[in-house]
Write a protein that holds these residues in place. Structure first.
Motif, short mmCIF file in Angstrom:
data_model
loop_
_atom_site.label_atom_id
_atom_site.label_comp_id
_atom_site.label_asym_id
_atom_site.label_seq_id
_atom_site.Cartn_x
_atom_site.Cartn_y
_atom_site.Cartn_z
N UNK A 13 50.48 5.61 38.38
CA UNK A 13 49.13 5.71 37.84
C UNK A 13 49.18 5.53 36.33
N UNK A 14 48.49 4.50 35.83
CA UNK A 14 48.41 4.26 34.39
C UNK A 14 47.19 4.99 33.85
N UNK A 15 47.41 5.97 32.99
CA UNK A 15 46.31 6.80 32.50
C UNK A 15 45.43 6.07 31.48
N UNK A 16 45.95 4.99 30.87
CA UNK A 16 45.15 4.20 29.95
C UNK A 16 44.96 4.86 28.60
N UNK A 17 44.01 4.32 27.84
CA UNK A 17 43.76 4.81 26.49
C UNK A 17 42.83 6.02 26.48
N UNK A 18 41.96 6.12 27.50
CA UNK A 18 41.01 7.23 27.57
C UNK A 18 40.60 7.44 29.02
N UNK A 19 40.40 8.71 29.38
CA UNK A 19 39.93 9.02 30.73
C UNK A 19 38.43 9.27 30.77
N UNK A 20 37.77 9.10 29.62
CA UNK A 20 36.32 9.28 29.55
C UNK A 20 35.63 8.11 30.25
N UNK A 84 41.99 -2.87 36.20
CA UNK A 84 41.89 -1.45 36.55
C UNK A 84 40.58 -0.84 36.05
N UNK A 85 40.18 -1.19 34.83
CA UNK A 85 38.92 -0.67 34.30
C UNK A 85 37.74 -1.17 35.12
N UNK A 86 37.77 -2.46 35.45
CA UNK A 86 36.67 -3.06 36.20
C UNK A 86 36.57 -2.46 37.60
N UNK A 87 37.73 -2.23 38.22
CA UNK A 87 37.75 -1.68 39.59
C UNK A 87 37.71 -0.15 39.61
N UNK A 88 37.69 0.45 38.41
CA UNK A 88 37.71 1.91 38.27
C UNK A 88 38.91 2.51 39.01
N UNK A 89 40.06 1.88 38.78
CA UNK A 89 41.31 2.35 39.36
C UNK A 89 42.35 2.50 38.27
N UNK A 90 43.46 3.18 38.61
CA UNK A 90 44.53 3.38 37.63
C UNK A 90 45.90 2.99 38.18
N UNK A 268 50.74 11.55 23.81
CA UNK A 268 50.98 10.24 24.40
C UNK A 268 49.80 9.31 24.17
N UNK A 269 48.59 9.88 24.14
CA UNK A 269 47.39 9.06 23.95
C UNK A 269 47.39 8.42 22.56
N UNK A 270 47.78 9.18 21.53
CA UNK A 270 47.84 8.62 20.18
C UNK A 270 48.89 7.52 20.08
N UNK A 271 50.02 7.72 20.75
CA UNK A 271 51.07 6.70 20.75
C UNK A 271 50.57 5.43 21.44
N UNK A 272 49.79 5.60 22.52
CA UNK A 272 49.23 4.45 23.24
C UNK A 272 48.27 3.68 22.35
N UNK A 273 47.44 4.40 21.63
CA UNK A 273 46.48 3.75 20.73
C UNK A 273 47.22 3.01 19.61
N UNK A 274 48.28 3.63 19.09
CA UNK A 274 49.08 2.98 18.03
C UNK A 274 49.75 1.71 18.55
#
Length: 306
Positions: A13-20, A84-90, A268-274
């Motif tokens: 599961x790829x959590x991505x940049x944001x879960x919002x 994944x974003x389009x299909x709302x999947x991770x 981890x989220x900040x590292x992903x954004x960087x």
């Protein structure tokens, strides 16, 4: 941990940049725009260089290869993220994740090698102008590119083969928007000592040697420019390095920024954004840097589009 949890994972599961959920349409639009700009911009550079006989020189041959690698580099990660974003999947399959790791290592490494080769090309052009076409002959140019592909191909295999020996728990979450090797190793359920040793050693070797080559090339270029008496000559000579120096600074600067951000913060989220900076922004800006700072490329683009 219970033994049952160590069954081999068929997907991650790829959590991505944001879960919002409210941010997902915005992220999709922004990254789709950046992806299209990157692909279109780099393909334009390739077409402009290929169609203009005046640009069939070693410097533009390497630039053409760099543009191709940048298209492949960003295509390794962003399309899956957008899907994944389009299909709302991770989810991403186990094989898909390893494939992403494999090609990410290849194309990021090729970026590194090509920037080094381009620095060597500028060194020969400025420090040995009379012998430039003899030294940088077509055979050597092709050989340098093929050697880079060969080295990075085996480097990537060196990471992937031991990675297949690891076991992962079912439902493993990767706190990133793509399968980055370091993040994948962190979520493994088995011992990753060998993998980490290989990662640190190869990263040190394949980062230090190219960077040393670039620094050496530019130290020789600066030394050669200091010996020139004409200010106009100095400017003309160094102006041919301006675009390459900008791309090198952007590539290594963003890479260093990602390393420092992951070392300083445990988020981890900040590292992903960087990491967006060197995985997305750098390939996107390269065509602009070379087209805006280079009159030959601008002329070729005008002729191609005109």
């Amino acid at each position: 941990m219970a033994a049952g949890n160590h069954t081999e994972a068929s997907e991650f599961l790829l959590l991505g940049l944001s879960e919002d959920p409210e941010l997902q349409p915005l992220l999709c639009g922004v990254f789709l725009s950046m992806y299209l700009v990157t692909v279109f911009g780099n393909l334009l550079i390739i077409l402009a260089i290929s169609s203009d006989s005046h640009l069939h020189t070693p410097m533009y041959f390497f630039l053409c290869n760099l543009s191709f690698v940048d298209v492949c580099f960003i295509s390794t990660t962003i399309p899956k993220m957008l899907m994944n974003i389009q299909a709302q999947r991770k989810d991403i399959s186990y094989i898909g994740c390893l494939t992403q790791v494999y090609f990410f290592i290849i194309f990021s490494g090729m970026d590194n090698f090509l920037l080094t080769v381009m620095a060597y090309d500028r060194f020969v052009a400025i420090c040995h102008p009379l012998h430039y076409m003899i030294i940088m002959n077509p055979r050597l140019c092709v050989l340098l590119v093929l050697m880079s592909w060969f080295i990075i191909f085996w480097d990537s295999l060196l990471h992937i083969l031991p990675l297949r020996w690891l076991t992962f728990c079912t439902g493993t979450e990767i706190p990133h928007f793509f399968c980055e090797l370091a993040q994948v190793l962190k979520v493994a359920c088995s011992d990753t000592l060998i993998n980490n040793i290989i990662l640190y050693v190869t990263t040190a070797v394949l980062a230090v040697f190219p960077l040393t080559g670039i620094l050496f090339s530019y130290s020789q270029i600066v030394s050669s420019l200091m010996k020139m008496s004409s200010a106009g000559g100095k400017y003309r000579a160094f102006s041919t390095c301006g675009s390459h120096l900008s791309v090198v600074s952007l590539y290594y600067g963003t890479g260093l920024g990602v390393y420092l951000s992951s070392a300083v913060t445990h988020s981890s989220q900040r590292s992903s954004i960087a990491s967006v900076m060197y995985t997305v922004v750098t390939p996107m800006l390269n065509p602009f840097i070379y087209s805006l700072r280079n009159k030959d490329v601008k002329g070729a683009l005008r002729r191609l589009l005109g």
